[in-house]
Design an enzyme around this catalytic site. Structure first.
Site, PDB file in Angstrom:
ATOM      1  N   GLU A 290      24.256  77.525  19.480  1.00 19.26           N
ATOM      2  CA  GLU A 290      25.607  77.862  19.025  1.00 19.26           C
ATOM      3  C   GLU A 290      26.496  78.331  20.170  1.00 19.26           C
ATOM      4  O   GLU A 290      26.932  79.485  20.216  1.00 19.26           O
ATOM      5  CB  GLU A 290      25.535  78.957  17.956  1.00 19.26           C
ATOM      6  CG  GLU A 290      24.735  78.568  16.722  1.00 19.26           C
ATOM      7  CD  GLU A 290      24.492  79.757  15.796  1.00 19.26           C
ATOM      8  OE1 GLU A 290      24.759  80.911  16.211  1.00 19.26           O
ATOM      9  OE2 GLU A 290      24.042  79.537  14.667  1.00 19.26           O
ATOM     10  N   PRO A 291      26.813  77.471  21.120  1.00 15.41           N
ATOM     11  CA  PRO A 291      27.683  77.883  22.221  1.00 15.41           C
ATOM     12  C   PRO A 291      29.132  78.011  21.775  1.00 15.41           C
ATOM     13  O   PRO A 291      29.579  77.315  20.866  1.00 15.41           O
ATOM     14  CB  PRO A 291      27.524  76.739  23.227  1.00 15.41           C
ATOM     15  CG  PRO A 291      27.258  75.542  22.356  1.00 15.41           C
ATOM     16  CD  PRO A 291      26.429  76.055  21.206  1.00 15.41           C
ATOM     17  N   GLY A 292      29.850  78.902  22.401  1.00 17.42           N
ATOM     18  CA  GLY A 292      31.282  79.023  22.147  1.00 17.42           C
ATOM     19  C   GLY A 292      32.035  79.008  23.455  1.00 17.42           C
ATOM     20  O   GLY A 292      32.661  78.025  23.840  1.00 17.42           O
ATOM     21  N   ARG A 293      31.920  80.112  24.203  1.00 10.88           N
ATOM     22  CA  ARG A 293      32.624  80.269  25.475  1.00 10.88           C
ATOM     23  C   ARG A 293      32.365  79.103  26.440  1.00 10.88           C
ATOM     24  O   ARG A 293      33.281  78.619  27.103  1.00 10.88           O
ATOM     25  CB  ARG A 293      32.171  81.588  26.121  1.00 10.88           C
ATOM     26  CG  ARG A 293      32.927  81.978  27.366  1.00 10.88           C
ATOM     27  CD  ARG A 293      32.216  83.123  28.092  1.00 10.88           C
ATOM     28  NE  ARG A 293      31.734  84.144  27.188  1.00 10.88           N
ATOM     29  CZ  ARG A 293      32.409  85.246  26.886  1.00 10.88           C
ATOM     30  NH1 ARG A 293      33.596  85.463  27.404  1.00 10.88           N
ATOM     31  NH2 ARG A 293      31.887  86.133  26.060  1.00 10.88           N
ATOM     32  N   TYR A 333      36.883  94.651  27.837  1.00 13.37           N
ATOM     33  CA  TYR A 333      35.619  94.478  28.554  1.00 13.37           C
ATOM     34  C   TYR A 333      35.710  94.744  30.056  1.00 13.37           C
ATOM     35  O   TYR A 333      34.704  94.639  30.755  1.00 13.37           O
ATOM     36  CB  TYR A 333      35.091  93.044  28.373  1.00 13.37           C
ATOM     37  CG  TYR A 333      34.947  92.604  26.937  1.00 13.37           C
ATOM     38  CD1 TYR A 333      34.179  93.328  26.027  1.00 13.37           C
ATOM     39  CD2 TYR A 333      35.581  91.454  26.488  1.00 13.37           C
ATOM     40  CE1 TYR A 333      34.047  92.918  24.717  1.00 13.37           C
ATOM     41  CE2 TYR A 333      35.453  91.029  25.166  1.00 13.37           C
ATOM     42  CZ  TYR A 333      34.679  91.768  24.292  1.00 13.37           C
ATOM     43  OH  TYR A 333      34.562  91.355  22.984  1.00 13.37           O
ATOM     44  N   CYS A 359      52.774  98.882  25.703  1.00  5.85           N
ATOM     45  CA  CYS A 359      52.858 100.319  25.949  1.00  5.85           C
ATOM     46  C   CYS A 359      51.478 100.974  25.875  1.00  5.85           C
ATOM     47  O   CYS A 359      51.177 101.775  24.991  1.00  5.85           O
ATOM     48  CB  CYS A 359      53.816 100.957  24.937  1.00  5.85           C
ATOM     49  SG  CYS A 359      54.301 102.635  25.371  1.00  5.85           S
ATOM     50  N   TYR A 388      38.017  83.342  23.391  1.00  2.00           N
ATOM     51  CA  TYR A 388      38.300  84.752  23.126  1.00  2.00           C
ATOM     52  C   TYR A 388      39.634  85.202  23.724  1.00  2.00           C
ATOM     53  O   TYR A 388      39.791  86.344  24.128  1.00  2.00           O
ATOM     54  CB  TYR A 388      37.147  85.640  23.617  1.00  2.00           C
ATOM     55  CG  TYR A 388      35.828  85.230  23.026  1.00  2.00           C
ATOM     56  CD1 TYR A 388      35.568  85.475  21.679  1.00  2.00           C
ATOM     57  CD2 TYR A 388      34.874  84.551  23.775  1.00  2.00           C
ATOM     58  CE1 TYR A 388      34.370  85.067  21.111  1.00  2.00           C
ATOM     59  CE2 TYR A 388      33.678  84.137  23.210  1.00  2.00           C
ATOM     60  CZ  TYR A 388      33.436  84.395  21.874  1.00  2.00           C
ATOM     61  OH  TYR A 388      32.250  83.977  21.316  1.00  2.00           O
TER      62      TYR A 388
END
Length: 441
Positions: A290-293, A333, A359, A388
């Protein structure tokens, strides 16, 4: 947030993190389109993705996994844009979802329900029902309480729910604490020692079809050794369950393969496939990753304009019109994305802190060395922003939600229009009161 300097790749035509993003004639181009041309038609900030980069990534990963027979389900949370999902679906990708909304998105993008896996620790009963009604491929269950909820919903619908138990293997992926998912005290998964009894319970429930196990140890993993540790533990568990007469026919191996945000090297896919093959390849299980990035991260950029150059005694700060609401990763992060000027028109080398207009003191993208002198009106591209970025964006400070653009060859189109405050205000128009005046005090 700790400062981290990144040296910009400045040579014309040099590698910029994606083979589809290069300088030509001192202008930054994605495939055959000049990014500055897009910025002339689409106000900054906006996201821009390369179709070719996404296709190439998917086909490369699929080819590496083909010898071990593993299929690919894209992690929709990384980038849920319908055009991106549709592009991947056309290539044959399944989808890994974590909400009912992502189920709707995947279906709207033309993904068959039979190729969708539903993960996540907090599925509502209504979401479970929607997934079962459309005939989802698999529900990854993360607690006994959730298993009971699936039994209840499946019983009410008169269907048999395909479930996999997500195992917490207590393996440290060596990644950021906020994106670790496989350690003992992370909120995800079921303790290793609790799996056998829960699997037997699932097998005994007529409302369930226990199909196998799932595991996911974290995100942005660059060192592949934790995969070997986790998958080896899963292989031992499969053999143990089978020895107890509990059939296991599917293994969902999760995602998490990282990308280099600093022009380094990605993990070797051949080595990753080798690890999968050597640990779980001989178990005669249907395998899914299940790769995403890894599939979409390098394919995207966030384009912003320099508003002001602020000079103090110890630093130069470039204030841009993109903020932490547009790209949350630096504030959340401590991540630093590479930065590329859209035009290489000046000589010299400066160090800039790049900050947004939100701000908050945390609205800092990072400190970058070796940038040519910047001026108000210059445009910059934050690289490796296809994952992301837009999916985590918000309208904090009542800022418009940035548009998204897709490039394909020598053409581009807007694939998500800018969401304005004016449009959002319609959601807050007055509605009727409910209840008597006395109960509302």
């Amino acid at each position: 947030m700790a400062e981290h300097a990144i040296a910009l790749v400045a040579a014309a035509g040099a590698e910029t993190g994606s083979n589809q993003l290069v300088y030509r004639d001192q202008t930054l181009q994605m495939e055959g389109v000049c990014i500055d041309t897009i910025a002339g038609a689409v106000p900054t900030p906006f996201y821009c993705y390369s179709s070719d980069a996404i296709r190439t990534a998917y086909l490369t990963l699929s080819a590496a996994l083909k010898p071990i027979g593993a299929s690919v389900c894209f992690a929709v949370k990384a980038n849920g844009n319908l055009s991106v999902l549709g592009l991947l679906a056309a290539l044959g990708s399944g989808m890994d979802i974590v909400s009912g909304g992502e189920l709707e998105r995947a279906e709207s993008a033309g993904v068959p329900a039979s190729k969708i896996i539903f993960s996540g620790v907090g599925k509502k009963r209504s979401e479970i029902a929607s997934a079962l009604e459309v005939g989802i491929h698999q529900l990854n269950v993360e607690s006994e309480a959730e298993l009971d909820a699936v039994i209840e919903v499946a019983g009410a619908l008169g269907v048999r729910a395909p479930v996999a138990l997500r195992v917490n293997p207590d393996v440290d992926a060596g990644t950021h604490a906020k994106i670790s998912t496989g350690k003992k005290h992370d909120k995800f998964g079921i303790s290793f020692e609790d799996i056998p009894a829960l699997y037997a319970k699932a097998l005994a429930a007529p409302e369930l079809d226990p199909v196998g196990l799932a595991v996911h140890i974290g995100s942005q993993i660059l060192d592949l050794s934790p995969y070997r540790s986790a998958y080896s533990r899963i292989a031992d568990l499969v053999r143990s369950l089978r020895s107890q007469g509990l059939p296991v026919r599917r293994l969902d191996l999760g995602g998490g393969i990282g990308i280099p945000y600093d022009h380094g090297s990605s993990p070797d896919l051949g080595e990753y496939a080798k690890i999968v093959g050597e640990t779980v390849g001989g178990l005669d299980c249907e395998l899914t990753v299940e790769p995403g990035r890894w599939l979409v991260g390098p394919a995207g950029i966030l384009v912003a304009e320099v508003l002001y150059i602020k000079e103090t005694a110890d630093r130069l700060t470039a204030i841009v019109d993109a903020g932490m609401n547009d790209l949350m990763r630096p504030a959340m992060y401590g991540a630093v994305h590479p930065v590329f000027p859209l035009k290489q028109v000046r000589q010299g080398s400066h160090t800039y802190q790049i900050a947004g207009p939100v701000c908050e003191s945390s609205d800092i993208f990072g400190t970058y060395s070796d940038l040519a002198p910047l001026r108000s009106g210059d445009r910059l591209a934050f690289g490796c922003a296809g994952a992301y970025g837009a999916s985590m964006a918000s309208t904090y400070n009542a800022r418009d939600l940035a548009a998204e653009v897709l490039v394909d060859g020598d053409r581009f189109r807007v694939i998500r229009r800018r969401q304005t405050t004016k449009a959002l205000l319609t959601l807050e128009e007055e509605t009727e009161w409910h209840g008597s005046p006395s109960t509302l005090r």
